[in-house]
Design a protein around this motif. Structure first.
Motif, PDB file in Angstrom:
ATOM      1  N   ARG A   1      -2.985  -7.628 -12.525  1.00 10.90           N
ATOM      2  CA  ARG A   1      -2.188  -6.274 -11.838  1.00 10.90           C
ATOM      3  C   ARG A   1      -0.514  -6.398 -12.912  1.00 10.90           C
ATOM      4  O   ARG A   1      -0.296  -5.296 -13.050  1.00 10.90           O
TER       5      ARG A   1
ATOM      6  N   HIS B   1     -13.222  -2.528  -2.417  1.00  7.48           N
ATOM      7  CA  HIS B   1     -12.920  -4.031  -2.939  1.00  7.48           C
ATOM      8  C   HIS B   1     -12.752  -4.967  -1.503  1.00  7.48           C
ATOM      9  O   HIS B   1     -11.262  -5.049  -1.189  1.00  7.48           O
TER      10      HIS B   1
ATOM     11  N   ASN C   1      -5.852  -0.320  -3.842  1.00  6.31           N
ATOM     12  CA  ASN C   1      -4.958  -1.673  -3.086  1.00  6.31           C
ATOM     13  C   ASN C   1      -4.191  -1.511  -5.037  1.00  6.31           C
ATOM     14  O   ASN C   1      -3.739  -3.326  -4.750  1.00  6.31           O
TER      15      ASN C   1
ATOM     16  N   MET D   1       0.579  -0.846   0.143  1.00 11.47           N
ATOM     17  CA  MET D   1      -0.449  -0.351  -0.353  1.00 11.47           C
ATOM     18  C   MET D   1       0.596   1.392  -0.057  1.00 11.47           C
ATOM     19  O   MET D   1       2.338   1.354   0.603  1.00 11.47           O
ATOM     20  N   PRO D   2       0.920   2.799  -0.701  1.00 13.70           N
ATOM     21  CA  PRO D   2       1.182   3.524  -0.666  1.00 13.70           C
ATOM     22  C   PRO D   2       1.373   4.067   0.417  1.00 13.70           C
ATOM     23  O   PRO D   2       1.086   5.587  -0.264  1.00 13.70           O
TER      24      PRO D   2
ATOM     25  N   GLN E   1     -12.021  -6.321   1.650  1.00 18.92           N
ATOM     26  CA  GLN E   1     -11.733  -8.007   1.773  1.00 18.92           C
ATOM     27  C   GLN E   1     -11.224  -8.446   3.073  1.00 18.92           C
ATOM     28  O   GLN E   1      -9.688  -7.881   3.529  1.00 18.92           O
TER      29      GLN E   1
ATOM     30  N   THR F   1     -19.066  -3.868 -10.280  1.00 20.91           N
ATOM     31  CA  THR F   1     -19.619  -5.294 -10.464  1.00 20.91           C
ATOM     32  C   THR F   1     -19.416  -6.048  -9.317  1.00 20.91           C
ATOM     33  O   THR F   1     -18.621  -6.174  -9.655  1.00 20.91           O
ATOM     34  N   VAL F   2     -20.913  -6.880  -8.635  1.00 22.66           N
ATOM     35  CA  VAL F   2     -20.315  -7.613  -7.924  1.00 22.66           C
ATOM     36  C   VAL F   2     -20.456  -9.326  -8.917  1.00 22.66           C
ATOM     37  O   VAL F   2     -21.117  -9.366 -10.103  1.00 22.66           O
ATOM     38  N   HIS F   3     -20.196  -9.728  -7.467  1.00 26.95           N
ATOM     39  CA  HIS F   3     -19.566 -11.426  -8.717  1.00 26.95           C
ATOM     40  C   HIS F   3     -21.153 -12.233  -9.091  1.00 26.95           C
ATOM     41  O   HIS F   3     -21.912 -12.242  -8.219  1.00 26.95           O
TER      42      HIS F   3
ATOM     43  N   GLY G   1     -10.077   0.952 -12.256  1.00 24.15           N
ATOM     44  CA  GLY G   1      -9.114   0.571 -13.351  1.00 24.15           C
ATOM     45  C   GLY G   1      -8.027   0.234 -12.203  1.00 24.15           C
ATOM     46  O   GLY G   1      -8.351   0.191 -10.792  1.00 24.15           O
TER      47      GLY G   1
ATOM     48  N   GLU H   1      -1.510  -5.137 -16.002  1.00 29.70           N
ATOM     49  CA  GLU H   1      -1.739  -4.024 -16.299  1.00 29.70           C
ATOM     50  C   GLU H   1      -0.383  -2.663 -16.087  1.00 29.70           C
ATOM     51  O   GLU H   1      -0.215  -2.190 -17.546  1.00 29.70           O
TER      52      GLU H   1
ATOM     53  N   LYS I   1     -14.702 -14.711  -4.824  1.00 26.82           N
ATOM     54  CA  LYS I   1     -16.029 -14.516  -5.166  1.00 26.82           C
ATOM     55  C   LYS I   1     -15.471 -12.828  -5.827  1.00 26.82           C
ATOM     56  O   LYS I   1     -16.341 -11.868  -5.297  1.00 26.82           O
ATOM     57  N   HIS I   2     -14.646 -12.569  -4.837  1.00 22.39           N
ATOM     58  CA  HIS I   2     -13.813 -11.166  -4.732  1.00 22.39           C
ATOM     59  C   HIS I   2     -13.819 -10.479  -6.406  1.00 22.39           C
ATOM     60  O   HIS I   2     -13.287 -11.564  -7.234  1.00 22.39           O
ATOM     61  N   MET I   3     -13.834  -9.584  -6.761  1.00 20.99           N
ATOM     62  CA  MET I   3     -13.662  -8.551  -8.106  1.00 20.99           C
ATOM     63  C   MET I   3     -12.543  -8.147  -8.546  1.00 20.99           C
ATOM     64  O   MET I   3     -12.172  -7.275  -9.080  1.00 20.99           O
ATOM     65  N   GLY I   4     -11.707  -7.762  -7.286  1.00 15.59           N
ATOM     66  CA  GLY I   4     -10.265  -7.373  -7.361  1.00 15.59           C
ATOM     67  C   GLY I   4      -9.779  -7.403  -7.918  1.00 15.59           C
ATOM     68  O   GLY I   4      -9.746  -9.096  -8.392  1.00 15.59           O
ATOM     69  N   GLU I   5      -8.560  -7.264  -8.336  1.00 18.38           N
ATOM     70  CA  GLU I   5      -7.624  -7.537  -9.428  1.00 18.38           C
ATOM     71  C   GLU I   5      -6.753  -8.980  -9.192  1.00 18.38           C
ATOM     72  O   GLU I   5      -6.152  -8.645  -8.158  1.00 18.38           O
TER      73      GLU I   5
ATOM     74  N   PRO J   1      -8.776  -0.399 -17.205  1.00 19.93           N
ATOM     75  CA  PRO J   1      -9.419  -1.708 -16.661  1.00 19.93           C
ATOM     76  C   PRO J   1      -8.175  -2.423 -17.773  1.00 19.93           C
ATOM     77  O   PRO J   1      -9.211  -2.366 -18.560  1.00 19.93           O
TER      78      PRO J   1
ATOM     79  N   ASN K   1     -11.326   2.545   0.816  1.00 16.81           N
ATOM     80  CA  ASN K   1     -10.082   1.393   1.006  1.00 16.81           C
ATOM     81  C   ASN K   1     -11.786   0.648   0.016  1.00 16.81           C
ATOM     82  O   ASN K   1     -12.986   0.188   0.632  1.00 16.81           O
TER      83      ASN K   1
ATOM     84  N   GLU L   1     -17.691  -4.901  -1.769  1.00 16.25           N
ATOM     85  CA  GLU L   1     -18.083  -5.166  -3.203  1.00 16.25           C
ATOM     86  C   GLU L   1     -20.014  -5.224  -2.712  1.00 16.25           C
ATOM     87  O   GLU L   1     -20.264  -6.186  -1.411  1.00 16.25           O
TER      88      GLU L   1
END
Lengths: 234, 234
Positions: free
Chosen positions: A177, B159, B136, A138-139, B161, B11-13, B90, A180, A168-172, B43, B157, B194
């Motif tokens: 990453r 997403h 993240n 984390m920055p 988790q 977007t959710v799962h 993104g 990207e 089911k988590h939608m984070g990358e 993204p 923060n 999420e």
């Protein structure tokens, strides 16, 4: 004359600090009595003294003395005088900010090129690459630059983690990453899994440890590199 | 006169783009025909046009027209003329770098204070906070600053988790990362899961959606805030 160990993590699940890699370190640090420890990444915000004590305890089991870089009035001279340097993990943004602030980035780079042993774990490994831009951290602080040692001709992603099946988590995912990263950066990225490390001897780089590494080159599908293989992008 | 929706994710799962939040958006954007979309976070490195098309498709179902900020010769004027602004997710480092480069950070901030509707998802939500330092994302590009809109008096923060039970991975959990943030930063952090979002109306901020949020204040144990509650650190 580079001689480096670039480890994904200091600790593997169920182990103690450095325990999984001690046999390798015993060989690597043979003939060296004192290791200069760089505690700047400060995991969890603990004090430099406390962090140095953890490293000292871990390396005492192979008979090494550990001194913290923060205890020297002249950190540049401490780096120049060191037989071996160990940069511990924590937060890469904090570590890089401190390396610039203490003006030891270039001195450490030079020392390693001239043969001073270097060991890094996690954030301390990330900074051996061209830039810190494939960190997972984390920055929490704004560093003067993302440029790091460039002691290997690629970037490092420590603690490399495969996508979690059924998540089911939608984070990358980590792979997303790094892809990207490659939309605007060209250097390869070596994703090192926990329990693995790179051994750099001059310009020859081997993957060691129990697991394969995941390699990302711009414009290619990511692929696996088996352990005990050489990493060579030429 | 602030009126904002700050969503954890687009977007959710199992859902499609924005589907979980469309009833809320229909109410939020009532009376507005055109939404200015900021595609800078790109993204997966897709083109600005392609990303704008995704947003346009999602918002067409509630009868809204979407135009991309990248299509305007004068982005500052486009912001000043907008009825509503939607900043998509993104990579936050890329988004913030572009906002500075296009010199629209301050114009967007001013517009929102003067009543222009603002919707953000993921990176587009992160930047409504005081700084982007609880993102993240991977630092794939070096922004001129980590300072962001400061339209809410804390950091976001997205997403958010929870720690994964039984995980053998030694990388930091999200909670550990945010605690590290608090070793050198004082502002509270709101971890939005999420499926949840914040609704900001002037200085009143409500948590909405299905899940509770995790709140981090410096020097306190993290705690849960139930949905439909007000967030207030005074």
């Amino acid at each position: 004359m580079k001689n480096m160990i670039i480890a994904s993590t200091s600790t593997v699940h169920g182990g103690t600090y450095l325990s999984y890699i001690l046999p390798e370190l015993e060989e690597f640090f043979k003939g060296i009595s004192t290791i200069l420890f760089v505690p700047y990444a400060r995991p969890g915000g603990i004090s430099h003294d406390d962090y140095t004590a953890i490293a000292a305890k871990g390396l005492a089991t192979i008979g090494k003395k550990v001194v913290g870089l923060h205890t020297f009035e002249n950190p540049v001279k401490a780096v120049e005088d060191a037989e071996a340097i160990f940069v511990g993990g924590g937060n890469t943004f904090l570590l890089v900010t401190q390396l610039y602030k203490q003006q030891v980035l270039e001195p450490i780079r030079k020392a390693v090129i001239n043969g001073t042993l270097y060991m890094g774990s996690s954030a301390g490994s990330n900074i051996t690459g061209l830039t810190m831009q494939t960190t997972n951290d984390m920055p929490i602080v704004y560093p003067p630059s993302f440029k790091t040692f460039g002691l290997v001709p690629f970037n490092i992603n420590p603690h490399y983690q495969d996508p979690i099946e059924g998540s089911k988590h939608m984070g990358e995912t980590r792979e997303t990453r790094i892809k990207e990263f490659h939309t605007i950066n060209t250097q390869p990225v070596v994703g090192i899994r926990e329990g693995s490390w790179l051994h750099v001897k001059d310009d020859v780089i081997y993957l060691k440890g129990t697991l394969s590494a995941r390699i990302f080159e711009q414009g290619k599908e990511p692929y696996e590199l088996e352990t005990n293989s050489e990493i060579n992008f030429n």
